[in-house]
Scaffold this active site. Structure first.
Site, PDB file in Angstrom:
ATOM      1  CB  VAL A 193      43.499  42.071  29.960  1.00  0.00           C
ATOM      2  CG1 VAL A 193      43.658  42.440  28.509  1.00  0.00           C
ATOM      3  CG2 VAL A 193      42.680  40.811  30.135  1.00  0.00           C
ATOM      4  CE  LYS A 194      41.576  37.476  33.817  1.00  0.00           C
ATOM      5  NZ  LYS A 194      41.681  36.840  32.512  1.00  0.00           N
ATOM      6  CB  ILE A 195      46.381  41.779  38.593  1.00  0.00           C
ATOM      7  CG1 ILE A 195      44.896  42.157  38.702  1.00  0.00           C
ATOM      8  CG2 ILE A 195      47.211  42.619  39.560  1.00  0.00           C
ATOM      9  CD1 ILE A 195      44.181  41.551  39.859  1.00  0.00           C
TER      10      ILE A 195
END
Length: 386
Positions: free
Chosen positions: A187-189
């Site tokens: 879910v991070k960049i």
């Protein structure tokens, strides 16, 4: 369901991973150092150490800085528990500093006040973990100045912030910290599936963390206590861990790095659009400090019953029922049962608790469409009006 966050996997990512599967190395081959070099070059840091999670990176960062029994680690109460747990892993004690009511990051003024009191009590922290919540950088210049005055080390928990900038320079360059940590959770960049990285400009810290991520084992004769018995020889010189990243993960991460600026720019476009769409609603939208350019991992609105006439939980649940996968980042760490058993109590960090009572993370990811964003906003309007 529109999730609050999700990965973007393209054909070039798949090809990169398949290339590793067809190579001679699946774990410790050339892909890991290539990924490390790419992130170090992007951030302007001298050293990058890839590991299997940001939690592992925090742990070895604390150990490399000498944190241990009898020491204190301070961090923000509004963070994932790993930012505090890393101190406990080292046998240290943990405490918290309340947040700034506008940025939701660790407040430098509250930090200074607490440091003055701690100095009188002879219990200053050895390490302060500054968490860049949602991707917005902390006031690192102020925190760094306090570290010089009071003698503590600084770790930037930039799990949300790769691709962001502070005072015009990339987060991760460690200008104001000893070590910076990134996360590559899906879910991070950008993602490596699971994974993390520790950045530093200090060669001694880099050497220590490299040793700790690999069982404390070295094959470098210069680090050994005596001459090697032969070309097969290795020595365990520290108690380390199996925290290594695989070539499969690193190949995915290197491929994703090529789109990092694109991802962050898209998140900023979506954030500006949220700001406009939510302008007339009785919610508080995120405030961005002019010194920073956020990685925008999260877009958090605050919903108070005093303004909306609707309880925070009711709005949250209505959004979920409407197919909007909102979340709440984060439950204040000091209110967790484990930390309550250590003596922490509700009411100790009031700004953090006020934030928790109102925060809702709306969907924010690079592939979120404007049509989906419109659905989110319409659902929020209905949830407030219900």
């Amino acid at each position: 369901m529109i999730p609050y966050g999700r990965q973007d996997i393209r054909q070039e990512d798949i090809d990169a991973v398949v290339g590793v599967l067809r190579s001679d190395f699946l774990t410790q081959g050339p892909a890991v150092p290539r990924f490390e070099q790419a992130v170090a070059a992007y951030c302007g840091a001298r050293h990058a150490l890839a590991v299997n999670s940001a939690t592992s990176a925090l742990h070895i960062a604390c150990l490399a800085l000498g944190l241990g029994p009898g020491d204190w680690l301070w961090t923000s109460p509004i963070t994932f528990v790993a930012s505090a747990n890393c101190g406990l892993y080292c046998g240290a004690q943990v405490d918290f500093v309340d947040i700034d009511p506008r940025t939701y990051n660790l407040c430098p003024r509250a930090l200074e006040h607490k440091l003055v009191e701690a100095e009188r009590a002879n219990r200053l922290p050895k390490v302060v973990v500054a968490v860049h919540l949602c991707g917005q950088p902390c006031d690192m210049e102020a925190i760094h100045a306090l570290s010089r005055r009071f003698g503590f080390k600084v770790i930037e928990d930039a799990s949300h912030a790769i691709g962001g900038r502070y005072k015009g320079e990339p987060v991760g360059n460690c200008r104001y910290s000893d070590i910076t940590v990134f996360s590559f959770h899906p879910v991070k960049i950008i993602t490596t599936a699971e994974g993390g990285m520790a950045m530093t400009n200090d060669p001694a810290l880099a050497e220590k963390m490299a040793l700790l991520r690999t069982h404390g084992i070295t094959r470098d004769p210069a680090q050994m206590t005596h001459e090697p018995d032969g070309p097969w020889y290795y020595q365990q010189i520290e108690l380390g861990f199996n925290y290594r990243m695989t070539d499969l993960q690193a190949a995915l991460g290197f491929s994703q790095m090529q789109r990092l600026d694109e991802y962050v720019a898209r998140r900023h476009h979506l954030a500006r659009r949220y700001d406009e769409l939510l302008r007339d609603l009785p919610v508080t939208t995120p405030w961005q400090h002019p010194d920073g350019y956020s990685g925008l991992h999260l877009y958090v609105v605050r919903v108070s019953e005093a303004r909306t006439g609707r309880p925070h939980r009711a709005v949250f649940e209505a959004l979920r029922r409407d197919g909007i996968g909102v979340n709440l980042h984060y439950i204040p760490v000091h209110t967790q049962p484990y930390y309550q058993r250590m003596g922490f109590k509700a009411g100790q960090f009031p700004e953090a608790e006020r934030y928790y009572a109102e925060a809702i993370s709306l969907p924010m990811y690079a592939t979120l469409t404007e049509a989906q964003q419109d659905e989110v906003v319409d659902a929020l309007k209905r949830a407030i009006a219900a």
